[in-house]
Design a protein around this motif. Structure first.
Motif, PDB file in Angstrom:
ATOM      1  N   PRO A  30       0.806  -1.229   0.000  1.00 57.22           N
ATOM      2  CA  PRO A  30       0.000   0.000   0.000  1.00 57.22           C
ATOM      3  C   PRO A  30       0.832   1.268   0.000  1.00 57.22           C
ATOM      4  CG  PRO A  30      -0.065  -1.063   2.157  1.00 57.22           C
ATOM      5  CD  PRO A  30       0.574  -2.037   1.215  1.00 57.22           C
ATOM      6  N   GLN A  31       2.001   1.239   0.640  1.00 57.59           N
ATOM      7  CA  GLN A  31       2.845   2.423   0.709  1.00 57.59           C
ATOM      8  C   GLN A  31       3.424   2.802  -0.657  1.00 57.59           C
ATOM      9  OE1 GLN A  31       3.511  -0.557   1.897  1.00 57.59           O
ATOM     10  NE2 GLN A  31       5.432  -1.118   0.923  1.00 57.59           N
ATOM     11  N   ARG A  32       3.417   1.860  -1.610  1.00 62.55           N
ATOM     12  CA  ARG A  32       3.886   2.115  -2.977  1.00 62.55           C
ATOM     13  C   ARG A  32       2.766   1.918  -3.991  1.00 62.55           C
ATOM     14  NH1 ARG A  32       9.551   2.400  -3.125  1.00 62.55           N
ATOM     15  NH2 ARG A  32      10.147   3.180  -1.076  1.00 62.55           N
ATOM     16  N   ARG A  33       1.538   2.059  -3.515  1.00 61.79           N
ATOM     17  CA  ARG A  33       0.344   1.954  -4.374  1.00 61.79           C
ATOM     18  C   ARG A  33       0.285   0.625  -5.132  1.00 61.79           C
ATOM     19  NH1 ARG A  33       0.390   7.046  -8.028  1.00 61.79           N
ATOM     20  NH2 ARG A  33      -1.764   6.476  -8.401  1.00 61.79           N
ATOM     21  N   ASN A  34       0.833  -0.398  -4.482  1.00 56.84           N
ATOM     22  CA  ASN A  34       0.852  -1.755  -5.030  1.00 56.84           C
ATOM     23  C   ASN A  34       1.582  -1.837  -6.366  1.00 56.84           C
ATOM     24  OD1 ASN A  34      -0.630  -2.792  -2.797  1.00 56.84           O
ATOM     25  ND2 ASN A  34      -2.473  -1.885  -3.688  1.00 56.84           N
ATOM     26  N   ALA A  35       2.618  -0.993  -6.509  1.00 54.83           N
ATOM     27  CA  ALA A  35       3.481  -1.076  -7.684  1.00 54.83           C
ATOM     28  C   ALA A  35       4.165  -2.440  -7.709  1.00 54.83           C
ATOM     29  CB  ALA A  35       4.516   0.047  -7.659  1.00 54.83           C
ATOM     30  N   GLY A  66      -4.761  -0.628   0.773  1.00 55.66           N
ATOM     31  CA  GLY A  66      -4.598   0.818   0.761  1.00 55.66           C
ATOM     32  C   GLY A  66      -5.555   1.496  -0.204  1.00 55.66           C
ATOM     33  N   LYS A  67      -5.094   2.574  -0.827  1.00 55.61           N
ATOM     34  CA  LYS A  67      -5.968   3.411  -1.643  1.00 55.61           C
ATOM     35  C   LYS A  67      -5.842   3.161  -3.141  1.00 55.61           C
ATOM     36  CE  LYS A  67      -6.176   7.135   1.754  1.00 55.61           C
ATOM     37  NZ  LYS A  67      -5.962   8.573   2.021  1.00 55.61           N
ATOM     38  N   SER A  68      -4.996   2.207  -3.542  1.00 53.84           N
ATOM     39  CA  SER A  68      -4.820   1.905  -4.960  1.00 53.84           C
ATOM     40  C   SER A  68      -5.041   0.419  -5.208  1.00 53.84           C
ATOM     41  CB  SER A  68      -3.413   2.287  -5.438  1.00 53.84           C
ATOM     42  OG  SER A  68      -3.225   3.682  -5.393  1.00 53.84           O
ATOM     43  N   PHE A  69      -5.508   0.117  -6.401  1.00 57.32           N
ATOM     44  CA  PHE A  69      -5.603  -1.278  -6.836  1.00 57.32           C
ATOM     45  C   PHE A  69      -4.208  -1.744  -7.251  1.00 57.32           C
ATOM     46  CE2 PHE A  69      -6.304  -4.350 -10.347  1.00 57.32           C
ATOM     47  CZ  PHE A  69      -6.964  -5.344  -9.639  1.00 57.32           C
ATOM     48  N   CYS A  70      -3.647  -1.110  -8.276  1.00 57.70           N
ATOM     49  CA  CYS A  70      -2.282  -1.392  -8.712  1.00 57.70           C
ATOM     50  C   CYS A  70      -1.895  -0.368  -9.766  1.00 57.70           C
ATOM     51  CB  CYS A  70      -2.172  -2.808  -9.284  1.00 57.70           C
ATOM     52  SG  CYS A  70      -0.548  -3.184  -9.972  1.00 57.70           S
ATOM     53  N   VAL A  71      -0.755   0.288  -9.571  1.00 60.51           N
ATOM     54  CA  VAL A  71      -0.321   1.336 -10.505  1.00 60.51           C
ATOM     55  C   VAL A  71       0.702   0.823 -11.504  1.00 60.51           C
ATOM     56  CG1 VAL A  71      -0.853   3.223  -8.935  1.00 60.51           C
ATOM     57  CG2 VAL A  71       1.432   2.177  -8.877  1.00 60.51           C
ATOM     58  N   GLY A 118      -6.693   3.468  -7.945  1.00 60.19           N
ATOM     59  CA  GLY A 118      -6.100   3.551  -9.270  1.00 60.19           C
ATOM     60  C   GLY A 118      -5.690   2.211  -9.858  1.00 60.19           C
ATOM     61  N   ALA A 119      -6.009   2.040 -11.146  1.00 59.48           N
ATOM     62  CA  ALA A 119      -5.599   0.859 -11.910  1.00 59.48           C
ATOM     63  C   ALA A 119      -4.899   1.372 -13.163  1.00 59.48           C
ATOM     64  CB  ALA A 119      -6.803  -0.007 -12.273  1.00 59.48           C
ATOM     65  N   VAL A 120      -3.579   1.229 -13.193  1.00 61.44           N
ATOM     66  CA  VAL A 120      -2.763   1.860 -14.237  1.00 61.44           C
ATOM     67  C   VAL A 120      -1.823   0.824 -14.838  1.00 61.44           C
ATOM     68  CG1 VAL A 120      -1.054   3.668 -14.695  1.00 61.44           C
ATOM     69  CG2 VAL A 120      -2.868   4.066 -13.018  1.00 61.44           C
ATOM     70  N   GLY A 121      -1.590   0.922 -16.137  1.00 60.40           N
ATOM     71  CA  GLY A 121      -0.650   0.040 -16.805  1.00 60.40           C
ATOM     72  C   GLY A 121      -1.013  -1.418 -16.612  1.00 60.40           C
ATOM     73  N   ALA A 122      -0.051  -2.202 -16.121  1.00 59.51           N
ATOM     74  CA  ALA A 122      -0.322  -3.617 -15.883  1.00 59.51           C
ATOM     75  C   ALA A 122      -1.452  -3.811 -14.882  1.00 59.51           C
ATOM     76  CB  ALA A 122       0.946  -4.312 -15.390  1.00 59.51           C
ATOM     77  N   GLY A 123      -1.618  -2.862 -13.953  1.00 61.02           N
ATOM     78  CA  GLY A 123      -2.735  -2.956 -13.009  1.00 61.02           C
ATOM     79  C   GLY A 123      -4.067  -2.949 -13.733  1.00 61.02           C
ATOM     80  N   LEU A 124      -4.190  -2.116 -14.761  1.00 61.98           N
ATOM     81  CA  LEU A 124      -5.397  -2.115 -15.581  1.00 61.98           C
ATOM     82  C   LEU A 124      -5.519  -3.427 -16.341  1.00 61.98           C
ATOM     83  CD1 LEU A 124      -7.874  -0.683 -16.789  1.00 61.98           C
ATOM     84  CD2 LEU A 124      -6.334   0.393 -18.452  1.00 61.98           C
TER      85      LEU A 124
END
Length: 271
Positions: A30-35, A66-71, A118-124
């Motif tokens: 979560p501290q890295r937005r699930n990068a 946390g606050k992101s799905f995966c960035v 947020g769902a970005v790149g591979a997260g999307l």
């Protein structure tokens, strides 16, 4: 495996308290937005293979802490691999990204994405590899690859085209413009948009409904839809026929037919 920042597991696998037939797989940085680091990607492959092979699991929820799905890819780690050896820095696509997407898309049971942020790149790409999606209000989505001089990975070249059509997929890939959960729902990418605190609950409710259903039939439906997206009619018809034949000998099908004739609600065992 645990993340070096917190010693927490990089990916958690839990059972739903209300229905142990539902497994919840959580990306846990979560501290890295699930990068996505190598550690997290390897843990995710392992977790998805674990729940895929567990006969007691009949539906899966994929979410982020946390606050992101995966960035998407952790660019700090990626920069290190580029400096070390650019020629091998993209081996992660074959080693990690492709197996993750295959595990989600080919999971022999339904997978619901609880997109908590947020769902970005591979997260999307991971979200779109799931079968159904519930998203948090205002959650941002983006392809992001062109912004760092790359093409897509994680199946986005196919999933965006199949979901949205070539024109909109081209816009999203070339321009890299972000879009909201509300737009995603309007376009049919997500089933529901709910307040952030309700995303996991909504996804679990959907997964519980699926876990009570005909699991073997769901697996065949997933195969048929994947075949139908890329194959000529004759191939699709042959695939559907083979799937029907396999399901015809299952207890779930035979029991459901008997229940229908008796004017009763069927109970599915998942086999």
């Amino acid at each position: 495996m645990s993340t070096p920042e917190t010693q927490e597991p990089a990916v958690r696998v839990d059972r739903d308290e209300k229905d142990p037939a539902v497994a919840v797989v959580t990306l846990n940085r979560p501290q890295r937005r699930n990068a996505l680091t190598v550690e997290l990607k390897e843990a995710l492959v392992e977790a998805l293979n674990l729940v895929a092979g567990d006969a007691e699991v009949r539906a899966v929820v994929l979410t982020g802490s946390g606050k992101s799905f995966c960035v998407g890819q952790d660019l700090g780690e990626h920069a290190e691999t580029l400096r070390a050896d650019p020629a091998t820095s993209f081996n992660t696509v074959e080693r990690h990204y492709n197996p993750i997407v295959r595990a989600l898309a080919e999971m022999p049971k339904p997978v619901v994405a609880a997109i908590n942020g947020g769902a970005v790149g591979a997260g999307l790409g991971f979200a779109l590899a799931c079968d159904l999606r519930v998203a948090a209000e205002g959650a941002p989505f983006a392809t992001a690859f062109a912004a760092i001089g790359l093409t897509a990975d994680s199946g986005l070249s196919a999933s965006l085209v199949h979901s949205l059509g070539a024109a909109r997929a081209t816009e999203l890939m070339l321009l890299g413009e972000s879009f909201s959960a509300e737009q995603a729902k309007e376009w049919g990418l997500v089933r529901a948009v709910v307040p952030a605190g309700e995303v996991l609950g909504a996804a679990l409710e959907l997964a519980r409904r699926l876990a009570a259903g005909p699991t073997a039939a769901y697996a065949e439906i997933k195969k048929a839809l994947a075949l139908g997206a890329v194959s000529p009619l004759e191939t699709v018809l042959a695939g559907e026929g083979a799937g029907q034949a396999r399901l015809g000998v299952t207890r779930d099908h035979q029991g459901a037919v008997d229940a229908f004739l008796a004017k009763q609600r069927p109970t599915f065992e998942g086999a």
